[in-house]
Design a protein around this motif. Structure first.
Motif, PDB file in Angstrom:
ATOM      1  N   GLY A  70       0.827  -1.203   0.000  1.00 23.93           N
ATOM      2  CA  GLY A  70       0.000   0.000   0.000  1.00 23.93           C
ATOM      3  C   GLY A  70       0.857   1.247   0.000  1.00 23.93           C
ATOM      4  O   GLY A  70       2.057   1.198   0.291  1.00 23.93           O
ATOM      5  N   PRO A  71       0.272   2.398  -0.312  1.00 23.53           N
ATOM      6  CA  PRO A  71       1.035   3.648  -0.383  1.00 23.53           C
ATOM      7  C   PRO A  71       1.506   4.106   0.995  1.00 23.53           C
ATOM      8  O   PRO A  71       0.768   4.027   1.976  1.00 23.53           O
ATOM      9  CB  PRO A  71       0.041   4.637  -0.982  1.00 23.53           C
ATOM     10  CG  PRO A  71      -1.304   4.083  -0.644  1.00 23.53           C
ATOM     11  CD  PRO A  71      -1.147   2.592  -0.659  1.00 23.53           C
ATOM     12  N   THR A  72       2.744   4.550   1.060  1.00 21.45           N
ATOM     13  CA  THR A  72       3.334   5.055   2.297  1.00 21.45           C
ATOM     14  C   THR A  72       3.878   6.451   2.042  1.00 21.45           C
ATOM     15  O   THR A  72       3.891   6.938   0.915  1.00 21.45           O
ATOM     16  CB  THR A  72       4.481   4.149   2.768  1.00 21.45           C
ATOM     17  OG1 THR A  72       5.555   4.219   1.828  1.00 21.45           O
ATOM     18  CG2 THR A  72       4.028   2.700   2.898  1.00 21.45           C
ATOM     19  N   SER A  73       4.350   7.086   3.103  1.00 23.31           N
ATOM     20  CA  SER A  73       5.051   8.358   2.935  1.00 23.31           C
ATOM     21  C   SER A  73       6.269   8.389   3.840  1.00 23.31           C
ATOM     22  O   SER A  73       6.297   7.748   4.898  1.00 23.31           O
ATOM     23  CB  SER A  73       4.132   9.548   3.230  1.00 23.31           C
ATOM     24  OG  SER A  73       3.768   9.586   4.596  1.00 23.31           O
ATOM     25  N   ILE A  74       7.269   9.113   3.384  1.00 22.90           N
ATOM     26  CA  ILE A  74       8.480   9.349   4.163  1.00 22.90           C
ATOM     27  C   ILE A  74       8.531  10.830   4.489  1.00 22.90           C
ATOM     28  O   ILE A  74       8.344  11.677   3.612  1.00 22.90           O
ATOM     29  CB  ILE A  74       9.737   8.926   3.380  1.00 22.90           C
ATOM     30  CG1 ILE A  74       9.785   7.407   3.230  1.00 22.90           C
ATOM     31  CG2 ILE A  74      11.004   9.420   4.063  1.00 22.90           C
ATOM     32  CD1 ILE A  74      10.911   6.909   2.341  1.00 22.90           C
ATOM     33  N   SER A  75       8.772  11.150   5.747  1.00 24.54           N
ATOM     34  CA  SER A  75       8.897  12.547   6.149  1.00 24.54           C
ATOM     35  C   SER A  75      10.173  12.729   6.950  1.00 24.54           C
ATOM     36  O   SER A  75      10.799  11.756   7.394  1.00 24.54           O
ATOM     37  CB  SER A  75       7.677  12.995   6.973  1.00 24.54           C
ATOM     38  OG  SER A  75       7.528  12.207   8.135  1.00 24.54           O
ATOM     39  N   LEU A  76      10.547  13.980   7.118  1.00 23.71           N
ATOM     40  CA  LEU A  76      11.745  14.321   7.875  1.00 23.71           C
ATOM     41  C   LEU A  76      11.355  14.920   9.206  1.00 23.71           C
ATOM     42  O   LEU A  76      10.574  15.877   9.270  1.00 23.71           O
ATOM     43  CB  LEU A  76      12.599  15.334   7.101  1.00 23.71           C
ATOM     44  CG  LEU A  76      13.110  14.909   5.725  1.00 23.71           C
ATOM     45  CD1 LEU A  76      13.903  16.050   5.101  1.00 23.71           C
ATOM     46  CD2 LEU A  76      13.957  13.649   5.821  1.00 23.71           C
ATOM     47  N   GLU A  77      11.895  14.366  10.269  1.00 20.09           N
ATOM     48  CA  GLU A  77      11.789  15.003  11.578  1.00 20.09           C
ATOM     49  C   GLU A  77      12.753  16.205  11.614  1.00 20.09           C
ATOM     50  O   GLU A  77      13.553  16.401  10.698  1.00 20.09           O
ATOM     51  CB  GLU A  77      12.102  13.990  12.669  1.00 20.09           C
ATOM     52  CG  GLU A  77      11.049  12.892  12.796  1.00 20.09           C
ATOM     53  CD  GLU A  77       9.692  13.431  13.172  1.00 20.09           C
ATOM     54  OE1 GLU A  77       9.527  13.939  14.295  1.00 20.09           O
ATOM     55  OE2 GLU A  77       8.782  13.370  12.327  1.00 20.09           O
ATOM     56  N   PRO A  78      12.693  17.022  12.656  1.00 19.72           N
ATOM     57  CA  PRO A  78      13.414  18.305  12.623  1.00 19.72           C
ATOM     58  C   PRO A  78      14.897  18.228  12.316  1.00 19.72           C
ATOM     59  O   PRO A  78      15.439  19.111  11.638  1.00 19.72           O
ATOM     60  CB  PRO A  78      13.155  18.877  14.015  1.00 19.72           C
ATOM     61  CG  PRO A  78      11.806  18.347  14.382  1.00 19.72           C
ATOM     62  CD  PRO A  78      11.795  16.946  13.826  1.00 19.72           C
ATOM     63  N   ALA A  79      15.610  17.196  12.805  1.00 21.76           N
ATOM     64  CA  ALA A  79      17.049  17.115  12.561  1.00 21.76           C
ATOM     65  C   ALA A  79      17.381  16.092  11.478  1.00 21.76           C
ATOM     66  O   ALA A  79      18.505  15.617  11.387  1.00 21.76           O
ATOM     67  CB  ALA A  79      17.787  16.767  13.852  1.00 21.76           C
ATOM     68  N   GLY A  80      16.400  15.761  10.654  1.00 19.86           N
ATOM     69  CA  GLY A  80      16.642  14.827   9.565  1.00 19.86           C
ATOM     70  C   GLY A  80      16.369  13.382   9.898  1.00 19.86           C
ATOM     71  O   GLY A  80      16.637  12.499   9.068  1.00 19.86           O
ATOM     72  N   GLN A  81      15.854  13.098  11.111  1.00 20.98           N
ATOM     73  CA  GLN A  81      15.448  11.732  11.399  1.00 20.98           C
ATOM     74  C   GLN A  81      14.432  11.310  10.329  1.00 20.98           C
ATOM     75  O   GLN A  81      13.507  12.051   9.999  1.00 20.98           O
ATOM     76  CB  GLN A  81      14.801  11.617  12.784  1.00 20.98           C
ATOM     77  CG  GLN A  81      15.630  12.144  13.933  1.00 20.98           C
ATOM     78  CD  GLN A  81      15.244  13.549  14.342  1.00 20.98           C
ATOM     79  OE1 GLN A  81      15.180  14.443  13.496  1.00 20.98           O
ATOM     80  NE2 GLN A  81      14.982  13.753  15.619  1.00 20.98           N
ATOM     81  N   LEU A  82      14.609  10.113   9.797  1.00 20.46           N
ATOM     82  CA  LEU A  82      13.767   9.640   8.701  1.00 20.46           C
ATOM     83  C   LEU A  82      12.587   8.871   9.277  1.00 20.46           C
ATOM     84  O   LEU A  82      12.771   7.925  10.041  1.00 20.46           O
ATOM     85  CB  LEU A  82      14.593   8.742   7.782  1.00 20.46           C
ATOM     86  CG  LEU A  82      14.101   8.582   6.338  1.00 20.46           C
ATOM     87  CD1 LEU A  82      14.222   9.902   5.587  1.00 20.46           C
ATOM     88  CD2 LEU A  82      14.910   7.493   5.638  1.00 20.46           C
TER      89      LEU A  82
END
Length: 467
Positions: free
Chosen positions: A94-106
């Motif tokens: 299924g479709p997912t998303s990747i986002s960045l936390e404030p210091a670049g945590q994936l």
């Protein structure tokens, strides 16, 4: 934290409308799904430093990783003011998303899936994709609750508008908010409810057991290269981040708690951060959402409150269990893939079977809000040795592990969701069963290795945790 997206522009007209908006999340049990979100720290293989967002003289950057993942796996960029800050990623499950936390945590935000077997497949696919791309860029990723080496000032900042607002506001309301943003990683599972009553039952059970979960999944015993005196320093950081939007609000345990009461709390007790208009964030940090809704904020003049604004505001409440159109279990440190799956298995087993939920309710029947706060305060240092008063008996959390895991196991058995090879979902509880039998938690294991194997060199944790 969420990526910017297409917001619902429906004007807000009443509190009831907002309660009904949350109630839209109610589902038939046959439609219950499992959503996982998990974070991990990036580091450069050469020096173990966090990679910057971009750098003119290096490919070992967060932006390069996003581009590589996008191009290899047919992803689509998510932008903020012209900067790539996330991806929409197709997967077989299924479709997912990747986002960045404030210091670049994936962070991976997974698809709503029917079984833990699908969750396992999604996690494995994502980690393989990240590992292959990161290795090409001389990067690694490690899921830990708190960064074991870096100082706060060593961490980079990602170019997301909401983070700039939070960065300015956090020091006004707590001493460790910037550490929460830059030096912590978590894993959470998102689960459904069938009705307002079902939501309230599941919320009370999961809040009462959240200190136990924090202790079970503790994975942050190091700060700046040495033991910090905690098992979950990530959990400690949350105690001094923002008291207005985090922790265990008393009203959530009240017998009459429901959607309207939650909306009232969000409107009056949780300060705003921002609204998003025309591709930019407008800083409203500290303001009341009710005042915004009523048109009483001069700094928001000309902007009527919408359901999209309310949806954004809900994401800025950071309670140990967060209510949205589903429930988010938020008390665990990021950890090994097996422990991340165990976290999902624990809550699915406890909350998605009626008999298991009733058994869990009986187990925590005597827990009061005051006693929960005492346990929550003790858990970061003491882990499973922290005490919780249950039906007038003060018990170490460790003594509850076997019963809680057994209830979850029964709940998973009752679901009878089997993988093609014939195993059911109880297989994902194995790490917790080992802890119930006396095995160390992740944090306890790292401390043992620090003293007895690593010779006091915390850097070695990266080679043993890289995914």
């Amino acid at each position: 934290m969420s990526n910017p997206g297409e917001a619902d522009q429906t004007p807000i007209t009443s509190v009831r409308q907002l309660a009904d908006y949350i109630a839209e999340g109610c589902k038939s049990p046959s439609d219950f799904r499992i959503g996982t979100e998990h974070e991990k720290f990036g580091f450069r293989l050469a020096d173990l430093q966090a990679p910057p967002y971009a750098a003119p003289d290096s490919d070992a950057t967060v932006l390069a990783l996003l581009r590589l993942l996008r191009d290899r796996h047919d992803g689509a960029s998510i932008d903020d003011a012209g900067q790539m800050i996330g991806l929409r990623m197709p997967m077989p499950t299924g479709p997912t998303s990747i986002s960045l936390e404030p210091a670049g945590q994936l962070e991976l935000s997974g698809a709503p899936l029917e079984t833990l077997h699908e969750t396992d497949a999604e996690l494995r696919t994502h980690l393989e994709q990240v590992h292959d791309a990161a290795t090409q860029l001389q990067l690694g990723y490690a899921p830990l609750g708190f960064h074991p080496l870096a100082r706060r000032d060593d961490m980079p900042w990602m170019p997301k508008g909401r983070y700039a607002i939070m960065r300015r506001y956090m020091p006004k309301v707590g001493g460790l908010g910037l550490d929460m943003m830059t030096r912590t990683c978590t894993v959470q599972v998102n689960l459904d409810y069938s009705s307002e009553r079902d939501m309230a039952r599941k919320l009370r059970v999961s809040l009462a057991l959240q200190p136990l979960a924090t202790a079970l999944f503790a994975n942050s015993p190091f700060t700046e290269g040495r033991p910090n005196g905690y098992l979950s320093y990530r959990a400690e950081v949350w105690t001094d981040t923002d008291p207005h939007r985090s922790g265990i609000p008393r009203l959530m345990l009240d017998p009459g708690f429901g959607f309207v009461r939650y909306v009232e709390w969000l409107l009056d007790a949780v300060p705003m951060y921002f609204i998003y208009r025309d591709g930019r964030y407008i800083d409203l940090a500290g303001a009341s959402f009710r005042a915004f809704m009523d048109g009483r904020l001069p700094q928001a003049e000309g902007h009527a409150a919408t359901l999209g604004d309310f949806a954004d505001h809900m994401t800025t409440a950071f309670t140990d269990v967060r209510l949205k159109k589903f429930l988010e279990m938020r008390g665990a440190d990021a950890g090994s893939p097996a422990m991340m799956l165990a976290q999902s298995a624990l809550w699915v087993g406890l909350l998605y079977d009626d008999a298991a939920l009733a058994a869990a309710e009986s187990l925590i029947a005597g827990v009061t809000w005051e006693n929960l706060l005492i346990a929550r305060a003790a858990v970061p240092r003491q882990g499973l040795e922290a005490k919780l008063i249950v039906t007038k008996a003060e018990l170490p959390l460790r003594s509850l592990v076997a019963d809680v895991v057994a209830i979850a196991r029964d709940g998973l058995r009752a679901r009878a969701k089997q993988a093609p090879e014939g195993v059911d979902e109880t297989t994902y509880l194995r790490p917790l069963e080992e802890i119930a039998d006396g095995a160390p938690t992740q944090a306890e294991r790292w401390l043992d290795r620090y003293h007895n194997v690593w010779g006091g060199d915390v850097q070695r944790i990266f080679s043993e945790t890289t995914v």
